[in-house]
Design a protein around this motif. Structure first.
Motif, short mmCIF file in Angstrom:
data_model
loop_
_atom_site.label_atom_id
_atom_site.label_comp_id
_atom_site.label_asym_id
_atom_site.label_seq_id
_atom_site.Cartn_x
_atom_site.Cartn_y
_atom_site.Cartn_z
N UNK A 32 0.82 -1.21 0.00
CA UNK A 32 0.00 0.00 0.00
C UNK A 32 0.85 1.26 0.00
N UNK A 33 0.20 2.37 0.23
CA UNK A 33 0.88 3.66 0.25
C UNK A 33 1.44 3.97 1.64
N UNK A 34 2.61 4.57 1.71
CA UNK A 34 3.20 4.91 3.01
C UNK A 34 2.43 6.04 3.68
N UNK A 35 2.33 5.95 5.01
CA UNK A 35 1.70 7.01 5.79
C UNK A 35 2.57 7.33 7.00
N UNK A 36 2.58 8.62 7.37
CA UNK A 36 3.32 9.05 8.56
C UNK A 36 2.39 8.91 9.76
N UNK A 37 2.88 8.19 10.79
CA UNK A 37 2.06 7.94 11.97
C UNK A 37 2.96 7.57 13.14
N UNK A 38 2.74 8.21 14.28
CA UNK A 38 3.49 7.89 15.50
C UNK A 38 5.01 7.96 15.31
N UNK A 39 5.51 9.04 14.71
CA UNK A 39 6.94 9.22 14.50
C UNK A 39 7.58 8.08 13.72
N UNK A 40 6.84 7.52 12.77
CA UNK A 40 7.34 6.46 11.89
C UNK A 40 6.59 6.55 10.57
N UNK A 41 7.14 5.90 9.57
CA UNK A 41 6.46 5.75 8.30
C UNK A 41 5.98 4.31 8.23
#
Length: 146
Positions: free
Chosen positions: A111-120
């Motif tokens: 899938x597509x990368x998402x930025x979440x919780x100081x991580x990708x």
């Protein structure tokens, strides 16, 4: 998703952030390893007798256990080097091979990368078997399959 699309999506992220692959069963462990990028020529015949030739690309991941998750920038350097040596990787549909605990290797769509919780975070979703002729609407009472 192909490797160029994935790299473009990751290039927009902070290269120092950890890259975490995720399945419905959870996240890859820190210390994981990119074991291989592979591109293959495939000749196939489906249940309707239709033949096809295509390329397929794979990213194989070895689940970790020690250490942190690979930074986005490190992953992108591996991608760049891999495309330089195997140019067909860039635009060939890409799948991931992975297994939690390195047991019973499975195939995933990426899938597509998402930025979440100081991580990708990069989602991996299960692939399903499908009938090509049925997907194309070719199955029926007089067809060679189904």
């Amino acid at each position: 998703m192909n490797l160029s699309d994935l790299a473009q999506g990751l290039a927009a992220q902070d290269p120092a952030l950890p890259l975490i692959f995720e399945t419905e069963d959870g996240s890859i462990k820190g210390g994981y390893h990119v074991t291989e990028f592979r591109v293959a020529d495939v000749a196939a015949i489906d249940c309707g007798g239709n033949t096809a030739q295509r390329k397929e690309a794979y990213l194989q991941l070895l689940d970790g256990g020690l250490g942190g998750h690979m930074p986005v920038g490190t992953f992108l350097k591996i991608v760049e080097q891999s495309i330089r040596h195997l140019p067909d990787l860039a635009d060939t549909p890409l799948r991931a091979e992975f297994s939690h605990g390195n047991i019973a290797l499975r195939l995933f769509d990426i899938g597509n990368p998402t930025a979440e919780d100081d991580a990708i975070r990069l989602p991996l979703t299960d692939q399903r078997a499908e009938c090509g002729p049925a997907m194309r609407g070719e199955c029926g009472p007089k067809s060679r399959c189904c």
